[in-house]
Design a protein around this motif. Structure first.
Motif, PDB file in Angstrom:
ATOM      1  N   PRO A   1       0.992  -1.109   0.050  1.00 16.99           N
ATOM      2  CA  PRO A   1      -0.052   0.004   0.123  1.00 16.99           C
ATOM      3  C   PRO A   1       0.704   1.190  -0.135  1.00 16.99           C
ATOM      4  N   ARG A   2       0.428   2.157  -0.768  1.00 14.18           N
ATOM      5  CA  ARG A   2       0.972   3.708  -0.789  1.00 14.18           C
ATOM      6  C   ARG A   2       1.158   4.288   0.607  1.00 14.18           C
ATOM      7  N   LYS A   3      -0.052   3.869   1.259  1.00 14.46           N
ATOM      8  CA  LYS A   3      -0.198   4.593   2.640  1.00 14.46           C
ATOM      9  C   LYS A   3      -0.164   3.331   3.462  1.00 14.46           C
ATOM     10  N   THR A   4       0.755   3.318   4.654  1.00 13.60           N
ATOM     11  CA  THR A   4       1.075   2.158   5.602  1.00 13.60           C
ATOM     12  C   THR A   4       0.213   2.241   6.435  1.00 13.60           C
ATOM     13  N   ASP A   5      -0.558   3.353   6.908  1.00 14.27           N
ATOM     14  CA  ASP A   5      -1.371   3.638   8.062  1.00 14.27           C
ATOM     15  C   ASP A   5      -2.659   3.761   7.550  1.00 14.27           C
ATOM     16  N   GLY A   6      -3.277   3.037   6.669  1.00 17.26           N
ATOM     17  CA  GLY A   6      -4.587   3.298   6.061  1.00 17.26           C
ATOM     18  C   GLY A   6      -5.115   2.105   5.398  1.00 17.26           C
ATOM     19  N   ASP A   7      -6.273   2.062   5.183  1.00 14.58           N
ATOM     20  CA  ASP A   7      -7.093   0.810   4.525  1.00 14.58           C
ATOM     21  C   ASP A   7      -7.589   1.428   3.110  1.00 14.58           C
ATOM     22  N   LEU A   8      -7.517   0.802   1.892  1.00 11.23           N
ATOM     23  CA  LEU A   8      -7.985   1.190   0.960  1.00 11.23           C
ATOM     24  C   LEU A   8      -9.156   0.559   0.623  1.00 11.23           C
TER      25      LEU A   8
END
Length: 174
Positions: free
Chosen positions: A132-139
């Motif tokens: 994931p591009r953002k490691t602290d989120g869910d897509l």
């Protein structure tokens, strides 16, 4: 019989035929279904059951809000489908995401694997990102069938799964 009276039946016949042809073309899809929705590949076979007849299809891409992309699909200037790609805080449940997406209810049908919630008017899914591009989120992704779209529960379920799979291959996840 006057000359004008003799012309009336042929003129009326042409007018009736023209109106009939116009009515028939309004019931057909006279546009080519694109192979991508705002840059995300989507097979036309998944889109076809949900798109209405018309003359022209167009898309509008919006990514003005950080962490959210929206693709609006119009047929003859009427919005018929909406695609969303959204980053949410890590640990957000699919039901929580579904609760804020129009045309979708957290109590709608859920797939056995718990990855999608869907109905005949929309669906949401959690994307399994390899990196994931953002490691602290869910897509998450969403698909909404807007009027005068064609509601079809099975088609919506197939479309959300295909869309989530393509988003998992995008820059958001690789």
């Amino acid at each position: 019989m006057s000359p004008g009276a003799r012309l009336l039946p042929p003129v009326l016949g042409v007018l009736i035929i023209s109106l009939g042809a116009a009515a028939c073309s309004a019931q057909e899809r006279n546009y080519e279904i694109p192979s991508a929705m705002c840059g995300t590949a989507v097979s036309s076979g998944f889109l076809e059951p949900l798109l209405p007849p018309g003359e022209e299809i167009s898309t509008t891409h919006s990514d003005r809000t950080e962490g959210m992309e929206r693709c609006l699909v119009h047929v003859d200037d009427e919005q018929v489908l909406t695609f969303n790609i959204e980053w949410w805080r890590e640990g957000t449940s699919l039901a929580k995401f579904a609760s804020v997406v129009p045309n979708i209810d957290p109590g709608d049908k859920e797939t056995e694997d718990g990855q999608y919630i869907y109905s005949d008017t929309g669906a949401v899914g959690k994307v399994a990102c390899p990196r994931p591009r953002k490691t602290d989120g869910d897509l998450f992704v969403a698909v909404r069938v807007d009027e005068p779209g064609s509601p079809d529960e099975a088609a919506v379920q197939k479309l959300i799964a295909a869309y989530a799979e393509e988003v998992a291959k995008s820059d958001e996840c690789t």
